[in-house]
Design a protein around this motif. Structure first.
Motif, short mmCIF file in Angstrom:
data_model
loop_
_atom_site.label_atom_id
_atom_site.label_comp_id
_atom_site.label_asym_id
_atom_site.label_seq_id
_atom_site.Cartn_x
_atom_site.Cartn_y
_atom_site.Cartn_z
N THR A 53 -0.87 1.03 7.52
CA THR A 53 -1.46 1.21 6.19
C THR A 53 -1.11 2.60 5.65
O THR A 53 -0.57 3.44 6.37
CB THR A 53 -2.98 1.06 6.26
OG1 THR A 53 -3.51 2.08 7.13
CG2 THR A 53 -3.36 -0.30 6.82
N GLY A 54 -1.44 2.81 4.38
CA GLY A 54 -1.27 4.12 3.78
C GLY A 54 0.14 4.43 3.32
O GLY A 54 0.48 5.61 3.12
N ASN A 56 3.34 4.77 0.78
CA ASN A 56 3.45 5.17 -0.62
C ASN A 56 4.42 4.24 -1.35
O ASN A 56 5.56 4.58 -1.62
CB ASN A 56 3.92 6.63 -0.71
CG ASN A 56 3.90 7.13 -2.15
OD1 ASN A 56 3.28 6.51 -3.02
ND2 ASN A 56 4.57 8.25 -2.39
N ASN A 98 1.44 -1.09 0.05
CA ASN A 98 1.02 0.04 0.88
C ASN A 98 0.80 -0.38 2.33
O ASN A 98 0.23 0.37 3.13
CB ASN A 98 -0.25 0.67 0.33
CG ASN A 98 -1.43 -0.29 0.37
OD1 ASN A 98 -1.23 -1.50 0.34
ND2 ASN A 98 -2.64 0.23 0.42
N GLY A 134 2.63 6.49 7.21
CA GLY A 134 1.80 5.35 7.56
C GLY A 134 0.88 5.61 8.74
O GLY A 134 1.11 6.51 9.55
N GLN A 135 -0.16 4.80 8.83
CA GLN A 135 -1.14 4.88 9.90
C GLN A 135 -1.27 3.50 10.54
O GLN A 135 -1.58 2.52 9.87
CB GLN A 135 -2.51 5.32 9.34
CG GLN A 135 -3.61 5.46 10.37
CD GLN A 135 -3.57 6.79 11.10
OE1 GLN A 135 -2.89 7.71 10.67
NE2 GLN A 135 -4.31 6.88 12.20
N SER A 155 -0.93 8.00 13.68
CA SER A 155 0.00 8.28 12.60
C SER A 155 1.43 8.06 13.06
O SER A 155 1.82 8.51 14.14
CB SER A 155 -0.16 9.73 12.11
OG SER A 155 -1.49 9.95 11.65
#
Length: 379
Positions: A53-54, A56, A98, A134-135, A155
């Motif tokens: 997730t996360g 851009n 995302n 991303g995580q 991460s």
């Protein structure tokens, strides 16, 4: 002996190989632990499927991304509309740019204990373009027996970047694969049978070689008489001094720290894609004469504009003009006395001005003529 040949600095590389050639005859000693494995002591591969997730705006937009997201939300008690789940493969309204579905892999070393950490590798399984920033969400990692041995999260580090605009893209390294150092925690240990309970332990050479196995046997027996027995080109059988586990571990620690000189096969490895050539120190040449010449064909295009005569009905046209020049370089003849070493070969190739493109043909011709006494491998 290692040499990396890349245009146009071949001569300099061959010069380095030549200067290092006398060192090839020096005896290089290595520890037994660096060239062998203990039979039964092995690592295990772990795999899992997770969600990063996360991102851009670089995530995946495929049906597998939407379905994985819905399954994960349902696992956390967030049930989606049944019609939405039914249309997950064709519904493009659910934004997943995302997110990215990734394959998570890790290697479980032997003797590792619960609570210790492992490095994990993540790679995209959908059409995500980058994992930067991303995580990884908590992901169980399974063994071949479908048991969970570790859980991973953290991460993602891709060690590079990827930026793009309307008409250009800048990229460093591979942005769709990343690592998470110490990203997994071991939850279950692998039960391994005790080593040496039957009074014997086997050392397995990573490369088959009778001479190396013989030298290893002699070195061990010099330290512990009548302990090592040569089985075959890969296996040396050890008789441990006692069946006590602590004595076995101490014995193996001492034995695997003994230094020996491995016997390397005569091998020439050529990678034509990268221009890398590896010459073993035992490569030898019989007396042979080598000549090398290049044939260069240079073509040039200089189109000319042809104007029609005044008051004529002709049209302005472009007339092609092609020029061709053929240049053949004269190659000198290099005679190599027998037995020629790696240094002699380097000097001869340097004098002939050989390029990486020509190395493949030269070594193949030497092998075909019987002058090259080594195994020729192409990658």
């Amino acid at each position: 002996m290692l040499a990396t040949l890349r245009q146009p600095s071949l001569a300099a590389v061959i010069l380095v190989l030549t200067l290092c050639a006398p060192v090839a005859h020096a005896q290089v000693e290595v520890r037994i632990k660096d060239i062998t494995d203990i039979e039964g002591v092995r690592s295990n591969k772990l795999t899992g499927l997770g969600l990063v997730t996360g991102l851009n705006n670089t995530g995946g937009k495929t049906p597998i991304t939407r379905e994985f997201l819905q399954n994960m939300l349902q696992k956390f008690g967030l049930r989606s509309d049944p019609l939405q789940r039914l249309n997950a493969r064709t519904d493009a309204q659910t934004k997943t740019n995302n997110l990215s579905v990734v394959a998570v892999t890790a290697e479980l070393p032997p003797f590792i204990r619960r609570g210790q950490r492992l490095d994990v590798v993540v790679s995209t399984m959908d059409d995500a373009t980058s994992l930067q920033g991303g995580q990884l969400m908590l992901t169980p990692l399974y063994g071949v027996d479908d048991q969970v041995y570790a859980v991973a999260d953290g991460s993602v580090s891709i060690g590079g970047f990827s930026f793009s605009g309307e008409a250009a893209t800048v990229q460093k390294n591979h942005p769709t694969t990343g690592r998470i150092p110490n990203g997994a925690v071991v939850e279950k240990e692998v039960c391994m049978p005790p080593i040496g309970l039957n009074g014997y332990v086997r050392l397995l050479l990573r490369r088959d070689d009778y001479e190396t196995a013989r030298r290893m046997t002699l070195a061990i027996n010099e330290r512990y008489p009548e302990t090592a027995n040569l089985v075959d080109a890969r296996t040396v059988n050890l008789r441990v001094p006692a069946k006590d586990s602590s004595a076995v571990n101490t014995f193996l620690g001492i034995v695997t720290s003994i230094y020996i000189t491995p016997d390397l096969p005569a091998t020439v490895v050529i990678n034509e894609r990268t221009g890398t050539v590896i010459l073993g120190e035992n490569v030898k040449l019989s007396r042979v004469a080598i000549t090398h010449a290049n044939l260069a064909v240079i073509t040039g295009e200089s189109p000319q504009v042809s104007q029609p005569a005044p008051f004529s009905q002709g049209e302005t046209t472009v007339v092609p003009r092609t020029s061709i020049d053929v240049i053949e370089e004269q190659g000198a003849v290099q005679v190599m006395d027998s037995p020629a070493t790696v240094g002699d070969l380097a000097q001869a190739l340097n004098a002939l001005g050989v390029t990486p493109r020509d190395l493949s043909s030269i070594f193949q011709q030497l092998k075909e003529s019987g002058a090259l006494h080594a195994e020729l491998k192409f990658k």
